[in-house]
Design an enzyme around this catalytic site. Sequence first.
Site, PDB file in Angstrom:
ATOM      1  N   ARG A 160       0.860  -1.180   0.000  1.00  0.00           N
ATOM      2  CA  ARG A 160       0.000   0.000   0.000  1.00  0.00           C
ATOM      3  C   ARG A 160       0.900   1.236   0.000  1.00  0.00           C
ATOM      4  NH1 ARG A 160      -2.915  -4.100   2.485  1.00  0.00           N
ATOM      5  NH2 ARG A 160      -4.606  -4.665   1.073  1.00  0.00           N
ATOM      6  N   ASP A 189       0.473  -7.383  -3.200  1.00  0.00           N
ATOM      7  CA  ASP A 189      -0.943  -7.102  -2.926  1.00  0.00           C
ATOM      8  C   ASP A 189      -1.557  -6.430  -4.153  1.00  0.00           C
ATOM      9  OD1 ASP A 189      -3.451  -6.587  -1.514  1.00  0.00           O
ATOM     10  OD2 ASP A 189      -2.279  -6.902   0.304  1.00  0.00           O
ATOM     11  N   HIS A 261      -6.078 -10.785  -3.508  1.00  0.00           N
ATOM     12  CA  HIS A 261      -5.123  -9.666  -3.400  1.00  0.00           C
ATOM     13  C   HIS A 261      -4.051  -9.764  -4.490  1.00  0.00           C
ATOM     14  CE1 HIS A 261      -6.785  -7.746   0.120  1.00  0.00           C
ATOM     15  NE2 HIS A 261      -6.827  -8.882   0.777  1.00  0.00           N
ATOM     16  N   ASP A 323      -6.118 -14.716   2.396  1.00  0.00           N
ATOM     17  CA  ASP A 323      -7.237 -13.971   2.978  1.00  0.00           C
ATOM     18  C   ASP A 323      -8.077 -13.298   1.901  1.00  0.00           C
ATOM     19  OD1 ASP A 323      -5.004 -12.341   2.381  1.00  0.00           O
ATOM     20  OD2 ASP A 323      -5.846 -10.703   3.547  1.00  0.00           O
ATOM     21  N   GLU A 324      -9.300 -12.992   2.274  1.00  0.00           N
ATOM     22  CA  GLU A 324     -10.173 -12.100   1.515  1.00  0.00           C
ATOM     23  C   GLU A 324     -10.179 -12.388   0.008  1.00  0.00           C
ATOM     24  OE1 GLU A 324     -10.107  -8.198   4.357  1.00  0.00           O
ATOM     25  OE2 GLU A 324      -8.445  -8.344   2.957  1.00  0.00           O
ATOM     26  N   TRP A 390      -6.396 -13.836  12.306  1.00  0.00           N
ATOM     27  CA  TRP A 390      -6.514 -12.367  12.308  1.00  0.00           C
ATOM     28  C   TRP A 390      -7.936 -11.878  12.453  1.00  0.00           C
ATOM     29  CZ3 TRP A 390      -8.825  -9.025   8.626  1.00  0.00           C
ATOM     30  CH2 TRP A 390      -9.368  -9.665   7.493  1.00  0.00           C
ATOM     31  N   TYR A 415      -3.722  -5.187  15.578  1.00  0.00           N
ATOM     32  CA  TYR A 415      -3.629  -4.420  14.335  1.00  0.00           C
ATOM     33  C   TYR A 415      -3.156  -3.008  14.669  1.00  0.00           C
ATOM     34  CZ  TYR A 415      -5.071  -7.696  10.769  1.00  0.00           C
ATOM     35  OH  TYR A 415      -5.089  -8.735   9.873  1.00  0.00           O
ATOM     36  N   PHE A 416      -1.915  -2.748  14.349  1.00  0.00           N
ATOM     37  CA  PHE A 416      -1.323  -1.466  14.716  1.00  0.00           C
ATOM     38  C   PHE A 416      -1.644  -0.364  13.703  1.00  0.00           C
ATOM     39  CE2 PHE A 416       2.287  -3.253  17.641  1.00  0.00           C
ATOM     40  CZ  PHE A 416       1.321  -3.768  18.485  1.00  0.00           C
ATOM     41  N   TRP A 465      -0.553  -2.627   8.478  1.00  0.00           N
ATOM     42  CA  TRP A 465      -1.052  -2.365   7.126  1.00  0.00           C
ATOM     43  C   TRP A 465      -0.885  -0.876   6.875  1.00  0.00           C
ATOM     44  CZ3 TRP A 465      -1.730  -6.772   4.707  1.00  0.00           C
ATOM     45  CH2 TRP A 465      -2.049  -7.915   5.451  1.00  0.00           C
ATOM     46  N   THR A 466      -0.506  -0.527   5.638  1.00  0.00           N
ATOM     47  CA  THR A 466      -0.040   0.854   5.447  1.00  0.00           C
ATOM     48  C   THR A 466      -0.909   1.698   4.508  1.00  0.00           C
ATOM     49  OG1 THR A 466       1.491   0.072   3.746  1.00  0.00           O
ATOM     50  CG2 THR A 466       2.347   0.245   5.989  1.00  0.00           C
TER      51      THR A 466
HETATM   52  C1  ACM Z   1      -5.876  -9.129   6.593  1.00  0.00           C
HETATM   53  O1  ACM Z   1      -5.904  -8.202   7.416  1.00  0.00           O
HETATM   54  N1  ACM Z   1      -6.576  -9.047   5.475  1.00  0.00           N
HETATM   55  C2  ACM Z   1      -5.092 -10.325   6.822  1.00  0.00           C
END
Ligand code: ACM
Length: 754
Positions: A160, A189, A261, A323-324, A390, A415-416, A465-466
């Site tokens: 990101r 991603d 992703h 994921d997702e 997660w 989650y920071f 996550w950025t």
């Molecule tokens: C995630 O936060 N999608 C692993």
Amino acid sequence: MVRNFFILLVLLSNLMLAQNKLNLIPYPQKVQLLEGEFVIPEIFVLSGDLPKEETEYFKKRIGSQLKFQYTQKGGEIHLTNSIIPPASGTDAEQKKEYYLIEISPKQIHIKSYTKQGYFLALQTLIQIIEQYKEEKKIPAMKIEDQPKFAWRGMHLDVCRHFFTVDEVKQYIDYLAMYKLNTFHWHLTDDQGWRIEIKKYPKLTQIGSKRKESMIGAYVDNTFDGKPYGPYFYTQEQIKDVVKYANERHITVVPEIEMPGHALAALSAYPELACTQGPFESATKWGVFDDVFCPKDETFTFLENVLDEVMKLFPSQYIHIGGDECPKTRWKECAHCQELIRKNNLKDEHGLQSYFIKRIEKYINSKGRKIIGWDEILEGGLAPNAAVMSWTGVNGGIEAAKAKHFAVMTPGAYCYFDHYQGDPQSEPNAFGGFTPLDKVYSYSPIPAELNAEQAQYILGVQANLWTEYILDFKQVQYMIFPRLMALSEVGWGTSDPKNYKDFEDRVISHFKILDKMNVNYAKSIYNISGKVIPSNNGIAYELSTSQNPNGIRYTLDGTVPTINSKTYQTSVSIPNSLTVKSAYFEDGRLKSAISSQQFTVSKSTGKKITLEQQPSENYSFGGAFTLVDGIIGNVKQLGKTWLGFQGKDVVATIDFGQKTDFSEIYFNTLENKGSWIHLAKSAKIFVSDDNKDFKIIMEIGKEDIQNAKGKIQLKLDKQNARYLKIMIENAGIIPSGNPGADSKAWLFVDEIGVN
Ligand code: ACM
Ligand code: ZN
């Protein structure tokens, strides 16, 4: 476990430490203060046979403050060590990170089983020297220590937003300082592919760029118009980072996302998708329908990519994402449907499982293991896979019960990218609310597991996550000081009951971070506010974890100074105004300025009841949240809004007596990416006895959409004691939307009446 017999000694030594408190993070398992002191010498003489790389690291870390000299001869030596290689077997695995430090008036001696143990001991010693260097003497002591969890990780998303090799190395240094041992590098991603793959040059030629980037809150749907990239790491740079981490006894676990992703990869190689394309790297955040199509060509591609990845990264685990992954394209793809039939798979979830299992088989054939986000449980877990939990803790529980290893990284604690203080006084973040004490309160072993199952919990990790982290200063801000809490949780010496003691140690570490020029968050100094009902209206309570006499506030919109009003008891809020508050210590401003705007109406602070309660994660102050005078801010989901999944809001307000009014307002949110949909309708009723209600107004979906959820209703002049408002949930999310077929969320903030 070694830990148990330490407990008594820890208690005893804590008593002794009351006078001589060690500011260590993570706090060691066992500390024993002894008679006497070690005087820090002008020249620190090191024994010649100390492990070279680790000792050089130690010298570099505190070299500006001490002079060093190696000696091979006898005579006075200040730092010695002995490394006894461990016996092989599981015991050896457990002892890998064990160390013992004995500080006597004569010298400091370290014992460990490995160089890694020696390195961890040096980290402790650095913190001890930092604490005592001004006094020039260290109390004699014995520290015996080892971590509870084998996996103590931090993740960094470089897709990101990208961070340079130098910045990544700094990040690794922070991990080392706090005894974390795993760096999870999120390299691919939708928004960018960041690792050079020689066989597929287009991945970085095309996939490492995007046209522009989303800015501001997601709901604003605004873009910066600036091309981003090409940004990626060459294989030489990757090798350099892996070596750098290895020197610090940190394992780098690379993540290559699949099957979802994958947009950046598909922008370079569209033939790997279910449909024709063309595709572009994503410019917004979220989840995208175009994913890898499970055809042979795709598996060949991924295997070739993984071959190069495994050459660069010697880690036991390779993270394959998982994921997702929306199933939209797979549902409509003839090849995917044929594959489901041919392999007797149940559905597209079965296909996800087929995908991961096939990749696992390949990675296992190379002597490595896979780890993936908890969605890899969908449709059945691959035989040897580890799960990174997660979405909550259930993925970890399910994995451990099935005798699979799990790393715990539940969003609410780990989650920071979430806010760590009141969003009003914090830089823009993803959302959520995960302050330092919340991270510190996390216990990685779920209560649902028995002792045997608990052994499958490998450890704990925090993720960064950025999307909303544009530069490295902001990376520092988001991880510090929360990384210290994670460190102690992973080490196994955290105790939420002693949070205050931990916070004191954190504050002492701020001095170390100041010297390193690290931009850490000072959110722990910030003032927290809480609205309470008071005299048929509201009052505002201010609090701080620091000295409460340090709070100053204003009600006229001006910035508080040391000369502003000192906070004593709750502040009454008689009309619409803004409370600004701040924390001062020794005459100096220590916190950010907290600012809370109140919009007072005839409903503010009145009795309110809800027929159905909000969902637990978004219940904030319960029904009262709807009349607390605070209009919801999109930055503050979970703080000022109530969230209802699949439920309507049916609220009754009791004014206490017959009251005139002719206007009602409330807001409902829309953020389809997070399954939040505008209300379908709203109805307003009045009553004088709380039994017979008369409808006075109704609006439909179109009215709500036209108003973009900001509802303001003019009414004929009313006079009533009770007001009922029914806000209808959008129901089941229609297909074509994220979360299709699931229950929609309805978010409502404040119900104002004038
Ligand atoms: C995630 O936060 N999608 C692993
Ligand atoms: Zn397909």
